[in-house]
Design an enzyme around this catalytic site. Structure first.
Site, short mmCIF file in Angstrom:
data_model
loop_
_atom_site.label_atom_id
_atom_site.label_comp_id
_atom_site.label_asym_id
_atom_site.label_seq_id
_atom_site.Cartn_x
_atom_site.Cartn_y
_atom_site.Cartn_z
CG ASN A 1 -3.84 3.25 0.74
OD1 ASN A 1 -5.06 3.26 0.80
ND2 ASN A 1 -3.13 2.16 0.77
CB SER B 1 -0.86 0.04 1.26
OG SER B 1 -1.61 -1.13 1.39
CD GLU C 1 -4.07 3.19 -5.94
OE1 GLU C 1 -4.43 4.37 -5.85
OE2 GLU C 1 -3.47 2.59 -5.02
CG HIS D 1 -2.73 -0.91 -3.65
ND1 HIS D 1 -3.42 0.24 -3.40
CD2 HIS D 1 -2.62 -1.55 -2.44
CE1 HIS D 1 -3.71 0.30 -2.10
NE2 HIS D 1 -3.23 -0.76 -1.51
N1 LIG Z 1 -5.60 -4.52 4.91
C1 LIG Z 1 -5.94 -3.78 3.89
O1 LIG Z 1 -7.00 -3.15 3.89
C2 LIG Z 1 -5.03 -3.67 2.70
C3 LIG Z 1 -5.52 -3.13 1.50
C4 LIG Z 1 -4.70 -3.10 0.38
C5 LIG Z 1 -3.41 -3.56 0.47
N2 LIG Z 1 -2.95 -4.07 1.65
C6 LIG Z 1 -1.58 -4.58 1.66
O2 LIG Z 1 -1.63 -6.00 1.62
C7 LIG Z 1 -0.51 -6.54 2.31
C8 LIG Z 1 -1.02 -7.51 3.36
O3 LIG Z 1 -1.82 -6.81 4.31
P1 LIG Z 1 -2.94 -7.54 5.14
O4 LIG Z 1 -3.72 -6.46 5.79
O5 LIG Z 1 -3.63 -8.54 4.29
O6 LIG Z 1 -2.05 -8.27 6.25
P2 LIG Z 1 -2.46 -9.47 7.23
O7 LIG Z 1 -1.64 -9.28 8.44
O8 LIG Z 1 -3.92 -9.56 7.38
O9 LIG Z 1 -1.96 -10.77 6.45
C9 LIG Z 1 -0.61 -11.04 6.19
C10 LIG Z 1 -0.45 -12.54 5.99
O10 LIG Z 1 0.84 -12.81 5.49
C11 LIG Z 1 1.32 -14.00 6.09
N3 LIG Z 1 2.77 -14.00 5.98
C12 LIG Z 1 3.68 -13.32 6.71
N4 LIG Z 1 4.93 -13.56 6.23
C13 LIG Z 1 4.80 -14.43 5.23
C14 LIG Z 1 5.73 -15.07 4.35
N5 LIG Z 1 7.02 -14.81 4.42
N6 LIG Z 1 5.23 -15.92 3.42
C15 LIG Z 1 3.92 -16.17 3.34
N7 LIG Z 1 2.98 -15.58 4.13
C16 LIG Z 1 3.43 -14.72 5.05
C17 LIG Z 1 0.79 -13.92 7.51
O11 LIG Z 1 0.74 -15.24 8.08
C18 LIG Z 1 -0.61 -13.33 7.29
O12 LIG Z 1 -1.59 -14.32 7.11
C19 LIG Z 1 0.25 -5.37 2.88
O13 LIG Z 1 1.30 -5.05 2.00
C20 LIG Z 1 -0.78 -4.27 2.90
O14 LIG Z 1 -0.23 -2.99 2.82
C21 LIG Z 1 -3.73 -4.15 2.74
#
Ligand SMILES: NC(=O)c1ccc[n+]([C@@H]2O[C@H](COP(=O)([O-])OP(=O)(O)OC[C@H]3O[C@@H](n4cnc5c(N)ncnc54)[C@H](O)[C@@H]3O)[C@@H](O)[C@H]2O)c1
Length: 542
Positions: free
Chosen positions: A192, A121, A154, A142
Site C-alpha cells: 500500500n 492497511s 503481509e 494484511h
Molecule cells: N478494502 C480493501 O481492499 C482492503 C484490503 C486489505 C485490507 N483492508 C483493511 O481491512 C479492514 C476492513 O476494510 P473493508 O474494506 O473490508 O471495510 P468494509 O467497510 O467493507 O467492512 C467493514 C465491516 O466491519 C463491520 N464492523 C464495523 N464495526 C464493527 C465492530 N465493532 N465489530 C464487528 N464488525 C464491525 C461493518 O459492519 C462492515 O461490515 C480495514 O482495516 C482495511 O484497511 C481493506
C-alpha cells in the site's frame, strides 16, 4: 510447541472480512464470523455465499466442497462468541479509535493464549496492540483484495510481538496456501505504501479532467499490463477505506502531499459513492456489491469521439530511427499511403499528405525547427502529430504556426496496443478526433490526455517505481520481497525492480527528473540510489 489454530474468529464481514472467512474455511479451519448487527451479519453471509457460489459456477470449487466450507462457519452478532478461538483477525473499518476499542474488548473476551491479528492497511499495529494487555500476542495479517484470490499476506511484527507468535502466524499463512512477507510496522507496509500514491494521483487526474476515467484506466491496463485500472481498483477497495488509508498514510508517512486525499475522494465518500459496495463510485454497477458495470452519464458513446474527424488517406512519417521504421510499417499495413521522409531536406515531399507523424529524437530545438518547417510546407488542414515522450507538445505546436492542428501521438511501447493522444490547450476538437480515428484504424486503443509531463502512463508509473527505490534505500525490505508483494498482492505482471531493469535505469531517471521539474513536488525527486546506480551503470538485479 507451535500453536494449532483449529478455530479462528473473523470480526467484520465487509469487503475483506467475508473473503478472509472464506480463506480459512476453505483450508479446513473452523471460523466464527462476527458482525455488529443482524443486518450487517446478513450482508456478510451474502458476501460469503455470493463469492463461493461464483467459485462453484466458474468450476473453481466443487459443490460438496462449498457445502463443507460453509458448514465450518458459524455466524454471530457480538464478540462473546469468540471466547474459545485460537486466533482472531479483525477487518473492521480503517479507524484507529474503532480498532483500539475492539482490541480492548477482544482482550477481555478471548482466552489468554489467543493471538489477536489486525488486517489494517495503514494504521500502526503497535498502537492497536497497546490497547490490550497482551501486546506481544498482537500481530498484523494484511490480506489483499479479493482475499481468496490474492496470494500475498503481509505479516507485520511490532517491536513487542513475540518471535513464536510471528513464526506460528507465518506457518499458518503457508497452511492457507498464501505467500507471506514479514515486515515491521510502517505506514502502508510494502504494497500500500507503493500503491496509494499512485491511486491518489489517478484520482487527481480525473478530478482535473486531465483524461476520462475510461482512458486513465485503459492506459494503465494496456500500457502496464495491470489487471485493473486505478479508478476501477479504487471502486473494488471501497472509497471510504481508501480515504482512511490515504489519510493515515499522509499523517504517519511523513506528510507526503501525494498521500493527502484528493478532495474529490472525500466528497464521493460523503455522498455515499463508496464503489462497488454501494453500487456506485467512479463507475456505476448493476447493484450494491456487484462488479458488473452498467452505463451511466459519463460512459462515452463511440460515434461522438471521432465526430468531426478529417479524412486521412496519406500519411507522412518523418524520421530515420526504429520508431519511424515501425510506424511506416504499421501505417502501410493499415492501408494508408505512406510517404517516409528524412527530416534533413525532404520536407517538401509532404506538401499533399493529410497527416504527418514526426518520430525524430526528443530534442526541443531540433523538433521545434522541424515543426516550423512542416508548418511552411504542408497544406492547410493537415494534422501534425509528434511522437515525443518527453517534450511539451505545446512548444512544438506553437513552433508550427498552426497549433490547432498539432497533437501528440505517444506510442507508449511498440508491443502494447496503447497510444496516448495528447491534446494541448490549443489543439482543435477536429485534430483530436482525427487522431482518435487514425489510432482506431491502426487497431490500437487511443486514450486522450492533456499535455503534461509523462502523459498518463509515465506520470503514474514512474513515481511508483521511484518510491520502490526509496523503500529499498530505507532498508525496509528487499528487492525480492518488494517485487513479490506487488505481483502477489496487487496482481502486477512484474515487480518494480524487474521493471526498472527492463526499462533501463537511465530512462527511469530521465522520466522522473522531467516529472519533478514540472511539478516541483518533493516526493517526486529522483531517489539518490537510482541516481547512483545510473552513475555506476549497474542494474538492481544482476
Ligand atoms: N478494502 C480493501 O481492499 C482492503 C484490503 C486489505 C485490507 N483492508 C483493511 O481491512 C479492514 C476492513 O476494510 P473493508 O474494506 O473490508 O471495510 P468494509 O467497510 O467493507 O467492512 C467493514 C465491516 O466491519 C463491520 N464492523 C464495523 N464495526 C464493527 C465492530 N465493532 N465489530 C464487528 N464488525 C464491525 C461493518 O459492519 C462492515 O461490515 C480495514 O482495516 C482495511 O484497511 C481493506
Amino acid at each position: 510447541m507451535a500453536r494449532e489454530f483449529t478455530r479462528v474468529g473473523v470480526v467484520g464481514l465487509g469487503t475483506m472480512g467475508a473473503g478472509i472467512v472464506e480463506v480459512f474455511a476453505r483450508n479446513g479451519v473452523d471460523v466464527v464470523a462476527v458482525e455488529v448487527s443482524d443486518a450487517a451479519l446478513e450482508r456478510g453471509r451474502a458476501n460469503l455465499t455470493g463469492s463461493t457460489d461464483r467459485a462453484v459456477a466458474r468450476g473453481k470449487l466443487a459443490e460438496a466442497d462449498r457445502d463443507a466450507l460453509l458448514g465450518r462457519v458459524t455466524f454471530a452478532v457480538g464478540l462473546d462468541a469468540l471466547h474459545s478461538v485460537d486466533l482472531v483477525i479483525e477487518a473492521v473499518p480503517e479507524r484507529l479509535d474503532i480498532k483500539q476499542r475492539l482490541f480492548a474488548d477482544l482482550d477481555r473476551v478471548c482466552k489468554p493464549e489467543a493471538i489477536l491479528a489486525t488486517n489494517t492497511s495503514s494504521l500502526s499495529v503497535t498502537e492497536i496492540a497497546v490497547a490490550t494487555t497482551r501486546p506481544d500476542q498482537v500481530i498484523g495479517m494484511h490480506f489483499f483484495n479479493p482475499a481468496p484470490v490474492m496470494k500475498l499476506v503481509e505479516v507485520v511484527r511490532t517491536v513487542v510481538t513475540s518471535a513464536d507468535v510471528v513464526a506460528d502466524v507465518e506457518a499458518l499463512c503457508v497452511r492457507l496456501g498464501k505467500v507471506d512477507v514479514t515486515i515491521t510496522d510502517r505506514a502502508g507496509f510494502i504494497a500500500n505504501a507503493l500503491l496509494f500514491g499512485y491511486l491518489n494521483h489517478a484520482i487527481g487526474m480525473f478530478e482535473a479532467r486531465y483524461a476520462t476515467r475510461e482512458d486513465i484506466d485503459a492506459a494503465m491496463k494496456l500500457g502496464c499490463g495491470l489487471p485493473m485500472g486505478p479508478l476501477a481498483l479504487l471502486d473494488l477497495i471501497g472509497l471510504d477505506t481508501a480515504y482512511e488509508i490515504l489519510d493515515t498514510m499522509y499523517r504517519r508517512g511523513g506528510r507526503d502531499r501525494r498521500h493527502s486525499p484528493v478532495p474529490l475522494l472525500r466528497q464521493m465518500v460523503t455522498a455515499g459513492l463508496l464503489g462497488r459496495k454501494s453500487g456506485r463510485g467512479f463507475y456505476t454497477y448493476e447493484r450494491a456489491g456487484s462488479g458488473k458495470l452498467v452505463p451511466d452519464e459519463l460512459t462515452p458513446t463511440a460515434p461522438t469521439s471521432t465526430d468531426g474527424a478529417r479524412a486521412v488517406t496519406t500519411v507522412g512519417v518523418v524520421g530515420s530511427g526504429t520508431l519511424a521504421a515501425g510506424l511506416v510499417e504499421t501505417f502501410t499495413a493499415a492501408g494508408y499511403q505512406v510517404v517516409p521522409v528524412d527530416p534533413a531536406g525532404e520536407l517538401p515531399r509532404l506538401a499533399d499528405v493529410d497527416l504527418v507523424v514526426e518520430a525524430t529524437a526528443d530534442d526541443l530545438d531540433g523538433t521545434k525547427a522541424l515543426l516550423a518547417g512542416l508548418g511552411e510546407v504542408c497544406k492547410p488542414g493537415v494534422v501534425l502529430a509528434t511522437t515525443t515522450s518527453a517534450l511539451p507538445v505545446i512548444d512544438l505546436a506553437m513552433a508550427s504556426g498552426r497549433p490547432a492542428d498539432v497533437v501528440g501521438l505517444h506510442f507508449a511501447n511498440p508491443a502494447t496496443p496503447l497510444v496516448e493522444i495528447v491534446r494541448t490547450i490549443r489543439t482543435s476538437a477536429e485534430a483530436t478526433a482525427t487522431a482518435r480515428a487514425v489510432v482506431a484504424a491502426l487497431g490500437r486503443t487511443g486514450v486522450v490526455c492533456a499535455d503534461r509531463a509523462g502523459f498518463i502512463v509515465n506520470a503514474l508509473l514512474f513515481p511508483y517505481l521511484n518510491d520502490a527505490v526509496r523503500m529499498l534505500e530505507a532498508d525496509y525490505s528487499t528487492t525480492d520481497d518488494i517485487d513479490n508483494a506487488m505481483k502477489l498482492g496487487c496482481g502486477y505482471p512484474t515487480g518494480p525492480f524487474e521493471l526498472l531493469d527492463t526499462v533501463g535505469l537511465d530512462v527511469a531517471l530521465a522520466v522522473q527528473r522531467a516529472l519533478y521539474r514540472e511539478l516541483r513536488e518533493p516526493g517526486l525527486a529522483p531517489a539518490p540510489l537510482l541516481e547512483q546506480l545510473v552513475t555506476a551503470d549497474r542494474p538492481f538485479r544482476r
